[in-house]
Each structure stands twice: as structure tokens, then as C-alpha cells.
Scaffold this motif. Structure first.
Motif, PDB file in Angstrom:
ATOM      1  N   ASN A  78       8.447 -11.514   8.302  1.00 55.26           N
ATOM      2  CA  ASN A  78       8.944 -12.463   9.584  1.00 55.26           C
ATOM      3  C   ASN A  78       7.855 -12.819  10.616  1.00 55.26           C
ATOM      4  N   ASP A  99      17.820  -9.781   7.630  1.00 58.01           N
ATOM      5  CA  ASP A  99      16.932 -10.753   8.260  1.00 58.01           C
ATOM      6  C   ASP A  99      15.450 -10.585   8.253  1.00 58.01           C
ATOM      7  N   PRO A 101      18.552 -11.864   3.469  1.00 56.99           N
ATOM      8  CA  PRO A 101      19.229 -12.432   4.544  1.00 56.99           C
ATOM      9  C   PRO A 101      20.051 -11.383   5.179  1.00 56.99           C
TER      10      PRO A 101
END
Length: 272
Positions: A146, A132, A129
């Protein structure tokens, strides 16, 4: 329960579930990040566990065990239930891998969640986190960062020296000529994140000292595998998970050709 599942089996639903749970737990952990969560010490004062670890663990357990009540449960921060061993599938969880780094304000910590079936990971998620970043893979799909496919560094790339993350006490066990080709990467507190860095090509490989655990490895293992890499022991065997003993020996990760060379060049410990 040692025979492998058909690699064409689709684990998309389980992957979606553990990614959702990992995101939720990551948000819980992130809410403590940079603060001063209460800390306790376990394993004879060698390993910290914080209120953030426990809160993230509770989040994961609440979501995952309700969704798959027939799955076993293995978490670093839960009391072990031996019933998990007989379950065909089990969740293998580390609510914060890299707690020391987390507590010191470093960003390279992850929520690690895997589904293990017949002793091998079939779906895995690493949620970072503070960076990201989300790494994910399932047995019949690509490794993603991602949402974008990733791959390990090719063994034939002319990258000298070879970038390896490894403990100092293992670095000295390589043949001198081979060892001279290696450059040690600065320490990263999260083992799972180090393996993710191998999976996305930022590291050529890593050595892992003995006594890592299933929860440190399982999710990263399937991500590394689907990125084209391997994670093996000193006998070049893939790892089994969700056994009674959840600790592992000395491990090697990277491109299959590099790992084979590392194993050939790796010698025994120095005599006392």
C-alpha cells in the motif's frame, strides 16, 4: 536469455501498467466474490477454475497485451503460446491465486501479475482486493505494501518458535532439533499471499511443495527479493521463469540466513 538485466534499469512504467491492470482485474474478481460463480474442474478434477478467474484473466489480457504487444503471455487460465519463450519480456499472470479460498469466502486471494525479462521477474504486483492490500516491487526499487516500504523479519530476531508456513509432508524432513524450533502457520490457500507475508515480516519463512508454477511465484518473487528475502530451490538456486516447463521443485523462502539454515537441516524423503 539467462544473463540478468542491469539492476539500475528502471521498470517504473511497466510496474505502473501492471498495477493498474491488477487493480482492474481485482475489481472484476471482487464483483464475483461472495456470490456463486460457475465452477469447472481441470487437471483431472484436482483444480477449480471459476467464472471469476476467467473474467479477471480476460481483463488482464485485454489491458496488458494491447499495451505491450511485443511481450509474451503466460497465464494459468490461457492456452499456452510457446512464442512467449523467445520474447525478451513476458507477462506472467495468475488472475486469482487462491481460487479455493476465494470460492469458500476466504479473503487471502490475490491477482498476481509479473513482468519477466531474461527469465527473471523485474516487476511484480499482488492485488488483494478483499483485504484492500497491494504489494508491488520493481528491480531497482523497494518492496511496497500500500505504498509503504516493507522488509522481511531479521534473521537475528529472538522470535521463538520460528513461524513457518509449510506442508505437513515437508515439516517432517527437518532435523528434529531444528524442527522443534518451528511453528507451522495455519494454511493459506494463496501461495503468492504466503510469500507476501514473508516479505512484510508476518512470517519468517515458507516451504513450497514441488509442482508450483511460474504464475504462482513470479510476482511474489520480485517483491520478496526487494524486501530482502530469497526464494530458492533445494540447490539454493534462484528460480528461472518463462521456460518451456513452468513447474518448479521444492522451494524455500525467507531471510537468506534462515533459508541457508533450513536447507542445511532439510533431509531426504523417508524411504518407502
Amino acid at each position: 536469455m539467462t544473463d540478468a538485466f542491469d539492476t539500475t534499469k528502471d521498470w517504473t512504467d511497466d510496474l505502473a501498467l501492471i498495477e493498474m491492470a491488477g487493480r482492474e482485474a481485482g475489481a472484476v474478481a471482487l464483483s464475483h466474490f461472495g456470490g456463486a460463480p460457475e465452477v469447472w474442474w481441470k487437471n483431472g478434477g484436482q483444480s477449480p477454475v471459476s467464472a471469476a478467474d476467467l473474467a479477471a484473466n480476460s481483463c488482464l489480457e485485454d489491458i496488458l497485451r494491447k499495451a505491450r504487444p511485443d511481450y509474451g503471455w503466460l497465464s494459468e487460465e490461457s492456452r499456452d503460446d510457446p512464442a512467449r519463450i523467445a520474447a525478451e519480456c513476458a507477462f506472467v499472470v495468475d488472475p486469482i491465486d487462491g481460487t479455493r479460498g476465494f470460492l469458500s469466502g476466504g479473503k487471502t486471494w490475490v491477482v498476481s501479475v509479473a513482468v519477466v525479462a531474461r527469465n527473471r521477474p523485474v516487476a511484480g504486483v499482488l492485488v488483494a482486493p478483499a483485504l484492500d492490500e497491494i504489494y508491488s516491487a520493481q528491480l531497482s526499487g523497494p518492496a511496497l505494501k500500500n505504498g509503504v516500504p516493507i522488509a522481511i523479519a531479521a534473521a537475528g530476531e529472538e522470535r521463538r518458535p520460528v513461524e513457518i508456513s509449510m506442508p505437513g509432508n515437508l515439516a517432517g524432513r527437518f532435523n528434529a532439533d531444528f524442527g522443534a524450533r518451528l511453528r507451522r502457520h495455519p494454511h493459506i490457500p494463496s501461495l503468492a499471499y504466503r510469500l507476501a507475508m514473508v516479505a512484510d515480516g508476518r512470517l519468517d519463512g515458507t516451504l513450497v511443495r514441488a509442482h508450483s508454477h511460474d504464475w504462482d511465484l513470479a510476482a511474489a518473487d520480485i517483491i520478496l527479493e526487494r524486501a530482502g528475502g530469497v526464494l530458492v530451490d533445494e540447490a539454493e538456486r534462484t528460480l528461472g521463469y518463462n521456460h518451456a516447463d513452468v513447474s518448479q521443485g521444492t522451494l524455500f523462502a525467507g531471510h537468506p540466513a534462515l533459508v541457508s539454515e533450513m536447507l542445511r537441516q532439510f533431509g531426504p524423503p523417508d524411504a518407502p
